[in-house]
Design an enzyme around this catalytic site. Structure first.
Site, mmCIF file in Angstrom:
data_model
loop_
_atom_site.group_PDB
_atom_site.id
_atom_site.type_symbol
_atom_site.label_atom_id
_atom_site.label_comp_id
_atom_site.label_asym_id
_atom_site.label_seq_id
_atom_site.Cartn_x
_atom_site.Cartn_y
_atom_site.Cartn_z
ATOM 1 N N HIS A 128 -4.353 1.365 7.420
ATOM 2 C CA HIS A 128 -2.995 1.930 7.486
ATOM 3 C C HIS A 128 -2.874 3.115 6.517
ATOM 4 C CE1 HIS A 128 1.597 1.250 7.573
ATOM 5 N NE2 HIS A 128 1.414 2.159 6.626
ATOM 6 N N GLU A 129 -3.357 2.935 5.272
ATOM 7 C CA GLU A 129 -3.212 4.005 4.268
ATOM 8 C C GLU A 129 -4.116 5.201 4.579
ATOM 9 O OE1 GLU A 129 -0.649 3.767 2.619
ATOM 10 O OE2 GLU A 129 -0.374 1.630 2.956
ATOM 11 N N GLN B 188 2.998 10.039 0.928
ATOM 12 C CA GLN B 188 4.304 9.378 1.005
ATOM 13 C C GLN B 188 5.172 9.660 -0.215
ATOM 14 O OE1 GLN B 188 2.414 5.393 2.160
ATOM 15 N NE2 GLN B 188 4.404 5.293 3.140
ATOM 16 N N CYS C 83 6.090 0.070 7.120
ATOM 17 C CA CYS C 83 5.689 1.270 6.381
ATOM 18 C C CYS C 83 6.869 1.698 5.509
ATOM 19 C CB CYS C 83 5.328 2.385 7.364
ATOM 20 S SG CYS C 83 4.814 3.909 6.548
ATOM 21 N N LEU C 84 6.592 1.986 4.242
ATOM 22 C CA LEU C 84 7.677 2.364 3.326
ATOM 23 C C LEU C 84 8.338 3.682 3.738
ATOM 24 C CD1 LEU C 84 6.034 1.359 -0.079
ATOM 25 C CD2 LEU C 84 7.801 0.122 1.192
ATOM 26 N N HIS D 226 -2.520 7.426 6.972
ATOM 27 C CA HIS D 226 -1.534 8.330 6.363
ATOM 28 C C HIS D 226 -2.186 9.640 5.911
ATOM 29 C CE1 HIS D 226 2.365 6.402 6.149
ATOM 30 N NE2 HIS D 226 1.862 5.283 5.674
ATOM 31 N N GLY E 227 0.828 -1.195 0.000
ATOM 32 C CA GLY E 227 0.000 0.000 0.000
ATOM 33 C C GLY E 227 0.865 1.248 0.000
HETATM 34 NI NI NI Z 1 2.784 3.372 5.611
#
Ligand code: NI
Length: 171
Positions: A136-137, A51, A94-95, A140, A46
């Protein structure tokens, strides 16, 4: 499509609240496509627009395993309209916070409303990893990160570590 750079902690943009998109126009479609390519390349399941430095309510997801066909989901203005009562625990990464995993308990089922890449309003009931990834997204988009589920002490330790990594090495 082109690969975008992923913003990492402690960049303050990750704490911003993203604004809705007015309509899914050519620019938003290109953003979605670029985000998808960036997510697959990372790789991740995701990615939120914030991000890649774009404070708009756009997310992309694909929780298919390597053996499965790709199942990309491109969402503008996602809104969680229902949360199930049972909970699911998952160790989330998380990226934007590479190398950090946090065990998080979230509702196991969610219903999300969104606008798809063609501009159509959709509603999706999800469970399992997809339900976790959607939450999660969407977090963000509201400036919330997985480290916010940790104690303040642990969170500060992680942020300090990332700040240190960013500082140029002195000789
Ligand atoms: Ni993330």
């Amino acid at each position: 499509m082109s690969k975008l750079e992923i913003v990492k902690v402690p960049d303050p943009i990750l704490r911003e609240t993203s604004a809705p998109v007015d309509s899914v126009d050519a620019d938003v479609r290109r953003l979605m496509d670029d985000m998808l390519e960036t997510m697959y390349d990372a790789p991740g399941v995701g990615l939120a627009a914030i991000q890649v430095g774009v404070p708009r309510r756009v997310i992309v997801l694909d929780v298919a395993t390597d053996e499965e066909e790709p199942q990309p989901l491109l969402m503008a203005n996602p809104e969680i309209v229902q949360l199930g009562e049972t909970l699911r625990t998952h160790e989330e990464g998380c990226l934007s916070i590479p190398g950090v995993n946090v065990e998080i308990e979230r509702p196991a089922e969610v219903t999300v409303r969104y606008v798809d890449r063609d501009g159509a309003a959709r509603e999706l009931a999800a469970d399992g990893l997809l339900a976790t990834a959607i939450q999660h997204e969407v977090d963000h988009l509201d400036g919330k990160l997985i480290i916010d589920f940790l104690s303040r002490l642990k969170r500060d330790m992680i942020i300090r570590r990332f700040k240190k990594q960013q500082r140029p090495a002195s000789v």
